[in-house]
Design an enzyme around this catalytic site. Sequence first.
Site, PDB file in Angstrom:
ATOM      1  N   TYR A 109       0.861  -1.190   0.000  1.00  0.00           N
ATOM      2  CA  TYR A 109       0.000   0.000   0.000  1.00  0.00           C
ATOM      3  C   TYR A 109       0.893   1.235   0.000  1.00  0.00           C
ATOM      4  O   TYR A 109       1.895   1.297   0.721  1.00  0.00           O
ATOM      5  CB  TYR A 109      -0.904   0.030   1.235  1.00  0.00           C
ATOM      6  CG  TYR A 109      -1.619   1.361   1.418  1.00  0.00           C
ATOM      7  CD1 TYR A 109      -2.837   1.599   0.797  1.00  0.00           C
ATOM      8  CD2 TYR A 109      -1.052   2.376   2.190  1.00  0.00           C
ATOM      9  CE1 TYR A 109      -3.478   2.822   0.938  1.00  0.00           C
ATOM     10  CE2 TYR A 109      -1.688   3.598   2.338  1.00  0.00           C
ATOM     11  CZ  TYR A 109      -2.902   3.811   1.715  1.00  0.00           C
ATOM     12  OH  TYR A 109      -3.525   5.019   1.843  1.00  0.00           O
ATOM     13  N   GLU A 197      -3.838   7.383  -3.639  1.00  0.00           N
ATOM     14  CA  GLU A 197      -3.573   6.040  -3.105  1.00  0.00           C
ATOM     15  C   GLU A 197      -3.275   5.052  -4.225  1.00  0.00           C
ATOM     16  O   GLU A 197      -3.882   5.127  -5.304  1.00  0.00           O
ATOM     17  CB  GLU A 197      -4.781   5.522  -2.313  1.00  0.00           C
ATOM     18  CG  GLU A 197      -4.983   6.159  -0.959  1.00  0.00           C
ATOM     19  CD  GLU A 197      -6.113   5.495  -0.194  1.00  0.00           C
ATOM     20  OE1 GLU A 197      -6.012   5.391   1.031  1.00  0.00           O
ATOM     21  OE2 GLU A 197      -7.094   5.061  -0.837  1.00  0.00           O
TER      22      GLU A 197
END
Length: 386
Positions: A109, A197
């Site tokens: 991530y 993101e």
Amino acid sequence: MNLHEYQAKSLFANYGIPVPQGQSVSSPNDARSAAQALGGHVWVVKAQAHTGGRGKAGGVKLCRTLDEVEQAASEILGMTLVTNQTSPQGLPVNNVLVEEGSEISQELYLGALLDRTRSRIAFMASAAGGMNIEEVAAETPDKILTTVVNPSTGMLPFQCRKLAFGLGLKGDQIKQFSKIMMALYRLYSEKDISLIEINPLIVTTSGQLIALDAKINLDSNALYRHQELVALHDITQEDEKEAAAAQHDLNYITLDGSIGCMVNGAGLAMATMDMVKLHGGEPANFLDVGGGTTAERVTEAFKLILSDDKVKTVLVNIFGGIVRCDLIAEGIITAARSIGVPVPVVVRLEGTNAQQGLEMLESSGLDFLTAKDFTEAAKKAVTAAA
């Protein structure tokens, strides 16, 4: 303003961030053609909607034949996607992204947002990337690595390496990760992004880092500087009433109650909702008509409020500082006469020309409930709604 995944990935590619080959389409037949053009033997069909959790909601399908691609697109297109990040009404899916499949060795991530406590951009990374990253952040926050960018120096190479080491990357992967992170920082800064993101940022079986997903939220206050991004706005992904309000420079947010609120100023609007709840009611909306209110804008505000079937009464709470209360009264009367107001209307006016406005309401021949102060207005609205 939010972007779709395929739009965000286009920006990524422009900044040198590696993404899978793919194409956005709006029909099953086009999905089949896109997969055929991509080549290979594995494809992914992904619903394009402004929400995360699409995979868990059935919006992402892995396909191994062209027939499966066409069938998956047929099932996803036109669906209403309901996830833990949407309202119960969900979001419509009008496009799908058809992508080449990737051989995944590891899911990471990587994201960036503004840390308001420090007034700086903060980067976050985790080796526990994937669909359950929210649970990781809530249950094991120690697995989230962070670094904050000093605006006077910008992103420094050692910060990229620090996160890369923390993720367990080695050798050329550290260089790839650093390049992606530096590109994200440039993209974030140059396009006035509020959240960016990559989840997951994958490591392939051949050791390459690829942004398998992309999420970008733009700072709406800075969009005047980026007309090319304004063109990417998808109004179908927004609440219908909120989108209509924006066309008339009204700030409107749909809520679940039965008392429609029309107020000038965000602070007074928040206080009005608090007062309604204090006396046992539930607001149906947040609506700030702004300081430069006109009779026409008030009429549009009434149309918005009354388009909600849950509304049982309307509470108008206006403080005339910049705006004149007589103009508000004129708008209320015009709305009542032109569109009809089938529910009770409670009006509290205070400030510039307040008395004149109240007299206009009383002499209009229409049935308005007026209040002398804030508390009385809220109580009358709650009683009328009940």
